[in-house]
Scaffold this motif. Structure first.
Motif, PDB file in Angstrom:
ATOM      1  N   TYR A  47       0.814  -1.215   0.000  1.00  0.00           N
ATOM      2  CA  TYR A  47       0.000   0.000   0.000  1.00  0.00           C
ATOM      3  C   TYR A  47       0.849   1.268   0.000  1.00  0.00           C
ATOM      4  CZ  TYR A  47      -4.016  -2.995   0.299  1.00  0.00           C
ATOM      5  OH  TYR A  47      -4.963  -3.946   0.002  1.00  0.00           O
ATOM      6  N   HIS A  48       2.121   1.126   0.251  1.00  0.00           N
ATOM      7  CA  HIS A  48       3.045   2.262   0.097  1.00  0.00           C
ATOM      8  C   HIS A  48       3.253   2.569  -1.389  1.00  0.00           C
ATOM      9  CE1 HIS A  48       6.456   4.945   0.656  1.00  0.00           C
ATOM     10  NE2 HIS A  48       7.134   4.205  -0.199  1.00  0.00           N
ATOM     11  N   HIS A  49       3.328   1.519  -2.195  1.00  0.00           N
ATOM     12  CA  HIS A  49       3.623   1.680  -3.622  1.00  0.00           C
ATOM     13  C   HIS A  49       2.370   1.751  -4.506  1.00  0.00           C
ATOM     14  CE1 HIS A  49       7.899   1.237  -3.014  1.00  0.00           C
ATOM     15  NE2 HIS A  49       7.684   0.148  -2.277  1.00  0.00           N
ATOM     16  N   PHE A  50       1.276   1.169  -4.057  1.00  0.00           N
ATOM     17  CA  PHE A  50       0.054   1.130  -4.866  1.00  0.00           C
ATOM     18  C   PHE A  50      -1.138   1.487  -3.992  1.00  0.00           C
ATOM     19  CE2 PHE A  50       3.118  -1.744  -6.759  1.00  0.00           C
ATOM     20  CZ  PHE A  50       3.145  -1.288  -8.071  1.00  0.00           C
ATOM     21  N   ALA A  51      -2.104   2.198  -4.566  1.00  0.00           N
ATOM     22  CA  ALA A  51      -3.269   2.662  -3.816  1.00  0.00           C
ATOM     23  C   ALA A  51      -4.159   1.512  -3.360  1.00  0.00           C
ATOM     24  CB  ALA A  51      -4.079   3.648  -4.653  1.00  0.00           C
ATOM     25  N   GLY A  52      -4.094   0.387  -4.050  1.00  0.00           N
ATOM     26  CA  GLY A  52      -4.921  -0.761  -3.700  1.00  0.00           C
ATOM     27  C   GLY A  52      -4.865  -1.786  -4.811  1.00  0.00           C
ATOM     28  N   LYS A  53      -5.689  -2.801  -4.691  1.00  0.00           N
ATOM     29  CA  LYS A  53      -5.703  -3.891  -5.664  1.00  0.00           C
ATOM     30  C   LYS A  53      -5.947  -3.394  -7.092  1.00  0.00           C
ATOM     31  CE  LYS A  53      -8.179  -8.136  -6.855  1.00  0.00           C
ATOM     32  NZ  LYS A  53      -9.192  -9.122  -6.422  1.00  0.00           N
ATOM     33  N   PRO A  54      -6.931  -2.509  -7.347  1.00  0.00           N
ATOM     34  CA  PRO A  54      -7.141  -2.054  -8.726  1.00  0.00           C
ATOM     35  C   PRO A  54      -5.925  -1.336  -9.313  1.00  0.00           C
ATOM     36  CG  PRO A  54      -9.058  -1.518  -7.387  1.00  0.00           C
ATOM     37  CD  PRO A  54      -7.980  -1.993  -6.442  1.00  0.00           C
ATOM     38  N   ASP A  55      -5.245  -0.534  -8.502  1.00  0.00           N
ATOM     39  CA  ASP A  55      -4.067   0.204  -8.958  1.00  0.00           C
ATOM     40  C   ASP A  55      -2.937  -0.757  -9.321  1.00  0.00           C
ATOM     41  OD1 ASP A  55      -2.511   2.568  -9.449  1.00  0.00           O
ATOM     42  OD2 ASP A  55      -1.602   2.352  -7.459  1.00  0.00           O
ATOM     43  N   LEU A  56      -2.713  -1.741  -8.476  1.00  0.00           N
ATOM     44  CA  LEU A  56      -1.673  -2.740  -8.736  1.00  0.00           C
ATOM     45  C   LEU A  56      -2.043  -3.602  -9.939  1.00  0.00           C
ATOM     46  CD1 LEU A  56       0.906  -4.247  -8.068  1.00  0.00           C
ATOM     47  CD2 LEU A  56      -0.334  -5.450  -6.252  1.00  0.00           C
ATOM     48  N   ALA A  57      -3.294  -4.010 -10.018  1.00  0.00           N
ATOM     49  CA  ALA A  57      -3.738  -4.817 -11.158  1.00  0.00           C
ATOM     50  C   ALA A  57      -3.584  -4.046 -12.460  1.00  0.00           C
ATOM     51  CB  ALA A  57      -5.186  -5.250 -10.963  1.00  0.00           C
ATOM     52  N   LEU A  58      -3.892  -2.749 -12.436  1.00  0.00           N
ATOM     53  CA  LEU A  58      -3.749  -1.938 -13.647  1.00  0.00           C
ATOM     54  C   LEU A  58      -2.289  -1.906 -14.101  1.00  0.00           C
ATOM     55  CD1 LEU A  58      -4.962  -0.099 -15.794  1.00  0.00           C
ATOM     56  CD2 LEU A  58      -4.702   1.816 -14.188  1.00  0.00           C
ATOM     57  N   ALA A  59      -1.361  -1.733 -13.172  1.00  0.00           N
ATOM     58  CA  ALA A  59       0.065  -1.742 -13.529  1.00  0.00           C
ATOM     59  C   ALA A  59       0.456  -3.089 -14.128  1.00  0.00           C
ATOM     60  CB  ALA A  59       0.925  -1.430 -12.306  1.00  0.00           C
ATOM     61  N   ALA A  60      -0.050  -4.171 -13.551  1.00  0.00           N
ATOM     62  CA  ALA A  60       0.265  -5.512 -14.039  1.00  0.00           C
ATOM     63  C   ALA A  60      -0.346  -5.759 -15.414  1.00  0.00           C
ATOM     64  CB  ALA A  60      -0.229  -6.558 -13.036  1.00  0.00           C
ATOM     65  N   ILE A  61      -1.591  -5.351 -15.598  1.00  0.00           N
ATOM     66  CA  ILE A  61      -2.260  -5.557 -16.893  1.00  0.00           C
ATOM     67  C   ILE A  61      -1.567  -4.742 -17.977  1.00  0.00           C
ATOM     68  CG2 ILE A  61      -4.409  -5.167 -18.175  1.00  0.00           C
ATOM     69  CD1 ILE A  61      -5.888  -5.809 -15.491  1.00  0.00           C
ATOM     70  N   ARG A  62      -1.198  -3.498 -17.650  1.00  0.00           N
ATOM     71  CA  ARG A  62      -0.471  -2.676 -18.636  1.00  0.00           C
ATOM     72  C   ARG A  62       0.844  -3.328 -19.031  1.00  0.00           C
ATOM     73  NH1 ARG A  62      -1.552   3.174 -15.891  1.00  0.00           N
ATOM     74  NH2 ARG A  62      -3.461   3.683 -17.025  1.00  0.00           N
ATOM     75  N   ARG A  63       1.572  -3.842 -18.060  1.00  0.00           N
ATOM     76  CA  ARG A  63       2.858  -4.485 -18.348  1.00  0.00           C
ATOM     77  C   ARG A  63       2.648  -5.708 -19.233  1.00  0.00           C
ATOM     78  NH1 ARG A  63       7.196  -5.121 -14.534  1.00  0.00           N
ATOM     79  NH2 ARG A  63       6.899  -2.885 -14.302  1.00  0.00           N
ATOM     80  N   THR A  64       1.656  -6.519 -18.927  1.00  0.00           N
ATOM     81  CA  THR A  64       1.374  -7.715 -19.716  1.00  0.00           C
ATOM     82  C   THR A  64       0.963  -7.331 -21.132  1.00  0.00           C
ATOM     83  OG1 THR A  64       0.773  -8.971 -17.743  1.00  0.00           O
ATOM     84  CG2 THR A  64      -0.053  -9.797 -19.851  1.00  0.00           C
ATOM     85  N   ALA A  65       0.122  -6.305 -21.259  1.00  0.00           N
ATOM     86  CA  ALA A  65      -0.324  -5.848 -22.577  1.00  0.00           C
ATOM     87  C   ALA A  65       0.857  -5.334 -23.399  1.00  0.00           C
ATOM     88  CB  ALA A  65      -1.394  -4.769 -22.429  1.00  0.00           C
ATOM     89  N   GLU A  66       1.750  -4.571 -22.758  1.00  0.00           N
ATOM     90  CA  GLU A  66       2.939  -4.064 -23.468  1.00  0.00           C
ATOM     91  C   GLU A  66       3.816  -5.211 -23.941  1.00  0.00           C
ATOM     92  OE1 GLU A  66       4.825  -1.461 -20.654  1.00  0.00           O
ATOM     93  OE2 GLU A  66       3.157  -0.016 -20.720  1.00  0.00           O
ATOM     94  N   GLU A  67       3.991  -6.210 -23.095  1.00  0.00           N
ATOM     95  CA  GLU A  67       4.823  -7.364 -23.451  1.00  0.00           C
ATOM     96  C   GLU A  67       4.204  -8.140 -24.612  1.00  0.00           C
ATOM     97  OE1 GLU A  67       5.601 -11.133 -20.890  1.00  0.00           O
ATOM     98  OE2 GLU A  67       6.979  -9.561 -20.208  1.00  0.00           O
ATOM     99  N   LEU A  68       2.899  -8.355 -24.544  1.00  0.00           N
ATOM    100  CA  LEU A  68       2.204  -9.062 -25.629  1.00  0.00           C
ATOM    101  C   LEU A  68       2.352  -8.300 -26.939  1.00  0.00           C
ATOM    102  CD1 LEU A  68       0.176 -11.447 -26.346  1.00  0.00           C
ATOM    103  CD2 LEU A  68      -1.590  -9.712 -26.113  1.00  0.00           C
ATOM    104  N   GLY A  69       2.175  -6.982 -26.885  1.00  0.00           N
ATOM    105  CA  GLY A  69       2.326  -6.154 -28.085  1.00  0.00           C
ATOM    106  C   GLY A  69       3.730  -6.220 -28.655  1.00  0.00           C
ATOM    107  N   ALA A  70       4.730  -6.179 -27.779  1.00  0.00           N
ATOM    108  CA  ALA A  70       6.126  -6.235 -28.230  1.00  0.00           C
ATOM    109  C   ALA A  70       6.455  -7.590 -28.851  1.00  0.00           C
ATOM    110  CB  ALA A  70       7.069  -5.948 -27.063  1.00  0.00           C
TER     111      ALA A  70
END
Length: 196
Positions: A47-70
């Protein structure tokens, strides 16, 4: 994976652990406690680094989407005939029985109901269809593919074959249905490739 995670910073460990859990369990099944355990991080760190589960999930989904695109761009943006690039995309190494880490999120009602979480999923699948359509269009312009192909429809068919192939493979507990779907699509496209 744990030893690799431990060499990362805490935010990176949290994102990577969330990516894996989302892939295996989906959003609903990914609890903050499971993320903390997988990442070797405490609740305070999360919770120091992320506001909550949705915030962390969004970072993870973005990373996965970027990797898939690359990964897709690495084969679709390569040199060579259009058919060969589409074939390389379809035949590239995948963890078929785990399904698509992005496509699986479309089955998660909470992701679909949350516009911010859904946006990276929609964007990467849209970019993939657009990029595939560009490759088909290049093949048409160069005379490598039959003029009867519609670039947008062909791109949608390629994406649907991959995503549907994952579903069929997971249902059967075997990658055979995925491989069969890919071979079938390639056979449909191959006669349209001009002989060199």
């Amino acid at each position: 994976m744990y030893s690799v995670l431990m060499s990362m910073s805490t935010p990176e460990r949290l994102i990577e652990a969330t990516r894996e859990l989302l892939w295996d369990r989906g959003y609903v099944g990914t609890s903050p406690k499971a993320v903390q355990q997988a990442a070797g991080a405490g609740q305070g760190s999360m919770y120091h680094h992320f506001a909550g589960k949705p915030d962390l999930a969004l970072a993870a989904i973005r990373r996965t989407a970027e990797e898939l695109g690359a990964e897709a761009e690495a084969v679709l943006g390569a040199e060579g005939p259009a058919y060969a690039r589409i074939e390389a995309y379809l035949l590239r190494e995948r963890e078929v029985l785990r399904g698509c880490p992005v496509g699986r999120l479309t089955m998660d009602p909470e992701v679909l109901a949350h516009p911010e979480l859904r946006a990276p999923v929609e964007e990467v699948l849209g970019r993939l269809r657009d990029r595939l359509a560009e490759v088909v269009r290049e093949g048409l312009d160069r005379g490598e593919l039959s003029g009867s192909l519609d670039p947008a429809e062909t791109a949608a068919t390629v994406v649907a074959t991959v995503q549907g192939g994952y579903v069929l493979a997971r249902a059967a507990g075997s990658r055979a249905p995925f491989d069969s779907a890919v071979r079938g699509l390639l056979a449909l496209l191959a006669p349209r490739a001009a002989s060199s």
